[in-house]
Design a protein around this motif. Structure first.
Motif, PDB file in Angstrom:
ATOM      1  N   GLU A 120       3.280  -1.052   3.431  1.00 25.51           N
ATOM      2  CA  GLU A 120       2.846  -2.271   4.119  1.00 25.51           C
ATOM      3  C   GLU A 120       2.241  -3.231   3.096  1.00 25.51           C
ATOM      4  OE1 GLU A 120       3.225  -2.713   7.459  1.00 25.51           O
ATOM      5  OE2 GLU A 120       4.178  -0.744   7.569  1.00 25.51           O
ATOM      6  N   ASP A 148       0.850  -1.191   0.000  1.00 27.27           N
ATOM      7  CA  ASP A 148       0.000   0.000   0.000  1.00 27.27           C
ATOM      8  C   ASP A 148       0.888   1.244   0.000  1.00 27.27           C
ATOM      9  OD1 ASP A 148       0.883   0.461   2.633  1.00 27.27           O
ATOM     10  OD2 ASP A 148      -0.967  -0.278   3.538  1.00 27.27           O
ATOM     11  N   HIS A 149       0.279   2.419   0.070  1.00 26.01           N
ATOM     12  CA  HIS A 149       1.056   3.663  -0.003  1.00 26.01           C
ATOM     13  C   HIS A 149       1.910   3.912   1.242  1.00 26.01           C
ATOM     14  CE1 HIS A 149      -2.752   4.831   1.871  1.00 26.01           C
ATOM     15  NE2 HIS A 149      -2.075   5.792   2.451  1.00 26.01           N
ATOM     16  N   HIS A 150       1.734   3.101   2.286  1.00 23.32           N
ATOM     17  CA  HIS A 150       2.569   3.199   3.487  1.00 23.32           C
ATOM     18  C   HIS A 150       3.733   2.206   3.448  1.00 23.32           C
ATOM     19  CE1 HIS A 150      -0.295   5.834   5.413  1.00 23.32           C
ATOM     20  NE2 HIS A 150      -1.260   4.959   5.186  1.00 23.32           N
TER      21      HIS A 150
END
Length: 96
Positions: free
Chosen positions: A57, A53-55
């Motif tokens: 993770e 994801d954009h984090h």
């Protein structure tokens, strides 16, 4: 350390292996699977859309297998890894 990918939204990534050298693993202070995944995310852009994801993770629905063991029964991101280990990422989410 070898990574293998299955079920990726990026078709070219499916069944592909990415191998990190001993120097990469030791020089980057990769000690856990979380460290290895962050390194992979940073170095191999093609893995981002399919598995992260954009984090940075793992996306929901991704199975992470470390040396034939599901990380859910190990220590997840804190599972220790070393050069020579095999990590498989499998996406279980598919569009329709």
């Amino acid at each position: 350390m070898k990574f293998r990918f299955n079920g990726a939204s990026n078709v070219e990534l499916n069944n592909r292996e990415i191998e990190l050298t001993r120097e990469e693993v030791e020089g980057s202070s990769i000690a856990t699977v979380g460290d290895a995944l962050r390194y992979l995310f940073g170095k191999y852009a093609e893995t981002r859309d399919s598995f992260f994801d954009h984090h940075g993770e793992l996306v929901h629905g991704t199975i992470c297998i470390i040396n034939k063991m599901d990380w859910e029964i190990l220590e997840k991101e804190r599972s220790p890894v070393k050069h020579g280990d095999h990590i498989v990422l499998i996406s279980t989410i598919h569009g329709g």
